[in-house]
Scaffold this active site. Sequence first.
Site, PDB file in Angstrom:
ATOM      1  CG  ASN A 106      21.811  63.620  37.352  1.00 57.93           C
ATOM      2  OD1 ASN A 106      21.892  64.742  37.211  1.00 57.93           O
ATOM      3  ND2 ASN A 106      21.759  62.815  36.437  1.00 57.93           N
ATOM      4  CD1 TRP A 107      18.604  67.574  41.976  1.00 62.79           C
ATOM      5  CD2 TRP A 107      19.211  69.940  41.785  1.00 62.79           C
ATOM      6  NE1 TRP A 107      18.769  68.004  43.195  1.00 62.79           N
ATOM      7  CE2 TRP A 107      18.981  69.255  43.324  1.00 62.79           C
ATOM      8  CE3 TRP A 107      19.512  71.045  41.858  1.00 62.79           C
ATOM      9  CZ2 TRP A 107      19.152  70.158  44.387  1.00 62.79           C
ATOM     10  CZ3 TRP A 107      19.368  71.982  42.682  1.00 62.79           C
ATOM     11  CH2 TRP A 107      19.318  71.575  44.068  1.00 62.79           C
ATOM     12  CE  LYS A 108      18.617  62.461  34.755  1.00 66.43           C
ATOM     13  NZ  LYS A 108      17.844  61.344  33.855  1.00 66.43           N
ATOM     14  CG  HIS A 118      23.716  60.200  33.203  1.00 64.84           C
ATOM     15  ND1 HIS A 118      22.755  60.291  32.093  1.00 64.84           N
ATOM     16  CD2 HIS A 118      23.102  60.018  34.299  1.00 64.84           C
ATOM     17  CE1 HIS A 118      21.712  59.963  32.716  1.00 64.84           C
ATOM     18  NE2 HIS A 118      21.658  59.810  34.286  1.00 64.84           N
ATOM     19  CD  GLU A 174      19.757  61.903  30.890  1.00 69.66           C
ATOM     20  OE1 GLU A 174      18.500  61.359  31.201  1.00 69.66           O
ATOM     21  OE2 GLU A 174      20.272  63.047  31.353  1.00 69.66           O
ATOM     22  CD  GLU A 218      23.289  55.932  33.841  1.00 73.44           C
ATOM     23  OE1 GLU A 218      22.419  56.852  34.142  1.00 73.44           O
ATOM     24  OE2 GLU A 218      23.909  56.317  32.833  1.00 73.44           O
ATOM     25  N   GLY A 248      14.114  57.181  33.372  1.00 74.82           N
ATOM     26  CA  GLY A 248      12.957  58.333  33.072  1.00 74.82           C
ATOM     27  C   GLY A 248      11.744  57.755  32.344  1.00 74.82           C
ATOM     28  CB  SER A 303      12.535  54.257  37.164  1.00 77.25           C
ATOM     29  OG  SER A 303      12.681  55.268  35.993  1.00 77.25           O
ATOM     30  N   GLY A 350      17.135  60.667  39.407  1.00 80.68           N
ATOM     31  CA  GLY A 350      16.681  61.792  38.759  1.00 80.68           C
ATOM     32  C   GLY A 350      15.445  62.485  39.102  1.00 80.68           C
ATOM     33  N   GLY A 351      14.382  62.185  38.523  1.00 77.83           N
ATOM     34  CA  GLY A 351      13.014  62.880  38.851  1.00 77.83           C
ATOM     35  C   GLY A 351      12.843  62.825  40.445  1.00 77.83           C
TER      36      GLY A 351
END
Length: 256
Positions: A10-12, A100, A102, A172, A178, A218, A239-240
């Site tokens: 997930n590049w967000k 998600h 977010e 999640e 994050g 994470s 993500g990251g």
Amino acid sequence: MLRKPLMAGNWKMNNTVGEAVVLTQEISNNFERDWPDHVDVVVCPPFVDLKPAKTVLEFDRTKVAVGAQNVHWEPAGAYTGEISVAMLKEIGCEYCIVGHSERRTMFGETNEHVNRKVHALIEGGIAPIVCVGESLAVRDDGTAEEFVCAQVRAALAGIDAGAAKDVVVAYEPIWAIGTGRTATPEQAQAVCAAIRATLAELFGAELADTLRILYGGSMNVGNVDSLLAQPDIDGGLVGGASLKASSFIDLVKACL
């Protein structure tokens, strides 16, 4: 039941078109041709990067799927700023993230919204990656499993077993996204096992045993092996770690 792992990036809200092309090309260049026999891989760029990423993968004939990060449940209309299932389908998206944390916390997305999106995606032939997870307050209150399973039931309300075969659930824990904090493998497994039990209640044990449950929160090269060793964790929604080809490829290798 031996489920094929799924690793989703997930590049967000990261990467311009040019940056997305470079990252996709780097992933493609390091992707071995026999990997799709053992693991499904999907990248989920921002909307503007979907077609460029898909074009790179198609040109290289790399069997990495493209997924979106969100969608609207209506087929068309006066919904400024939104994207329909049909638009994603024409680009070539095979997956779409919904619910998600977010989206829920920053943009007010509710369980009802998630459910409508799941229905629209299934009807449109795109596999939903349904995100569920608890806050730190819920975790500390000791009701994480109850809370998460209620989200699962709400997201999949009205979906029958025949339509649920391509659904993916991503657990999640919000407190681990994050932050560098990660649920222990045992904590993650406990919730994922509860999710699978809920899926069995909804669709029967036989189908539930085939559905994939991902861990998102994470996940990185340091903890991926211990998380994937859990019986009810079938991959990751990262993500990251998906924003650099080298780390994302290492996570894919962990699934082999």
